[in-house]
Write an enzyme that holds these catalytic residues in place. Sequence first.
Site, PDB file in Angstrom:
ATOM      1  N   ALA A   1      32.238  39.647  46.922  1.00  0.00           N
ATOM      2  CA  ALA A   1      32.216  38.175  46.956  1.00  0.00           C
ATOM      3  C   ALA A   1      33.596  37.523  46.844  1.00  0.00           C
ATOM      4  O   ALA A   1      33.832  36.475  47.443  1.00  0.00           O
ATOM      5  CB  ALA A   1      31.312  37.652  45.839  1.00  0.00           C
ATOM      6  N   HIS A   2      34.514  38.147  46.100  1.00  0.00           N
ATOM      7  CA  HIS A   2      35.790  37.441  45.878  1.00  0.00           C
ATOM      8  C   HIS A   2      36.675  37.386  47.120  1.00  0.00           C
ATOM      9  O   HIS A   2      37.688  36.692  47.138  1.00  0.00           O
ATOM     10  CB  HIS A   2      36.541  37.986  44.661  1.00  0.00           C
ATOM     11  CG  HIS A   2      37.181  39.332  44.811  1.00  0.00           C
ATOM     12  ND1 HIS A   2      38.538  39.495  44.855  1.00  0.00           N
ATOM     13  CD2 HIS A   2      36.656  40.571  44.891  1.00  0.00           C
ATOM     14  CE1 HIS A   2      38.820  40.795  44.946  1.00  0.00           C
ATOM     15  NE2 HIS A   2      37.691  41.465  44.969  1.00  0.00           N
TER      16      HIS A   2
ATOM     17  N   CYS B   1      45.712  46.067  45.968  1.00  0.00           N
ATOM     18  CA  CYS B   1      45.278  47.037  44.974  1.00  0.00           C
ATOM     19  C   CYS B   1      46.339  48.084  44.748  1.00  0.00           C
ATOM     20  O   CYS B   1      46.365  48.749  43.730  1.00  0.00           O
ATOM     21  CB  CYS B   1      43.973  47.669  45.419  1.00  0.00           C
ATOM     22  SG  CYS B   1      42.807  46.414  45.905  1.00  0.00           S
TER      23      CYS B   1
END
Length: 390
Positions: free
Chosen positions: A200-201, A325
């Site tokens: 979702a983010h 990341c």
Amino acid sequence: MKTVYLDHNATCPVFPEVVEAMLPYYGQHFGNASSVHVFGQEARRAVEDSRDKIAALLNARPEELFFTSGGTESDNLAIKGFFAANKDKGKHIITSSIEHPAVLEVCRFIEKNGYSATYLPVNSLGVINPAELERAVTKDTSIISVMYANNETGSIQPVEEMAQFAKSKNIVFHTDAVQAVGKLPIDLNKTAVDMLSASAHKFYGPKGIGFVYIRKGTKIECIQHGGHHERNIRPGTENVPGIVGMAKALEISVGAMKKDGERVLKLRDMLWEGIKAKIDHVFLNGHAEKRTNNTLNVSFQYIESESIILNLDLKGIAVSGGSACASGSAEPSHVLGAMGVDPACAQGAIRFSLGKGNSKEDIEYVLEVLPPIIKKLRAMSPIYTKSSGK
Ligand code: PLP
């Protein structure tokens, strides 16, 4: 100081309408969706309404969606859960060399546990040749996992072609669509994809919530053990506000996809044209056209991305080098490496990932601030003075 956020592939701000939709589920409707009383029933209704909404937006069946904590968990569940449930099938997975660590590290983990993996190469534009996939299949291949769009370059993979091929060979096809959902049209009823991960983010929803789509008939087993939530596939009390927020964010993103996509594309191209006009020794990493509208990955030769990021940050501009990341690690990007980008150039790669909140003024600001930063850094770079003859 003016701030410009150009790191939407790392994460997005949450739409205000999403926050608004979530708030009642922290307060008034705080129930546990598994409880039988009215508080539980309200929470359950919110979870199932959200599942219905997401299913309708992607043309899936609600029972094919399983809520998770995000992209990483969805990828783990799809791949490990598939192998756990299909012990009678072959122990070989095919993936690509440009996957996010959420898939790459799963493959490396399973390789240590009696399975084998093939990592498909990509061309210089960061795209897989489906013929390579056909060559990589062995009688032991039971699953293929290839990402939809790459997080560093935005390059879109020929997922449908590969999924059709997988289907013809009776091999299950999973795609990490974390960078595609909300940005590219996805119709799960029309595709040959069997499993799909989303988070979702990345589409203006909250962090820590996602889903995995598992086509009816695909055998999967839970990889964490606990309660009977999510039809025994994913134990743990449901994140009700997160689920509600995710459904709302997807509704808004899908509804505005065409309009926002076109607007963001114009801004992205304005940025690239401006960079090319004002700065020399720059090149684009990724496919010129077949990439997500918001992503621009540029190598600035003779300097290191970290210095550019820090200098831009001092001016209020947020960008990243390689994947979010992987930031914090000085490792060169495995994606650019797989594309054959010269390591010296890969070190000067910056990812600009635009979003709905960006304006023309933002891009003008970047184009005003960036050239002097590059000039200053190159003036300090011994390789620049030597190689460019300046
Ligand atoms: N897959 C891709 C392609 C991503 O870009 C990311 C996040 O950057 C993930 C997986 C991980 O998703 P999450 O942050 O929801 O765990």
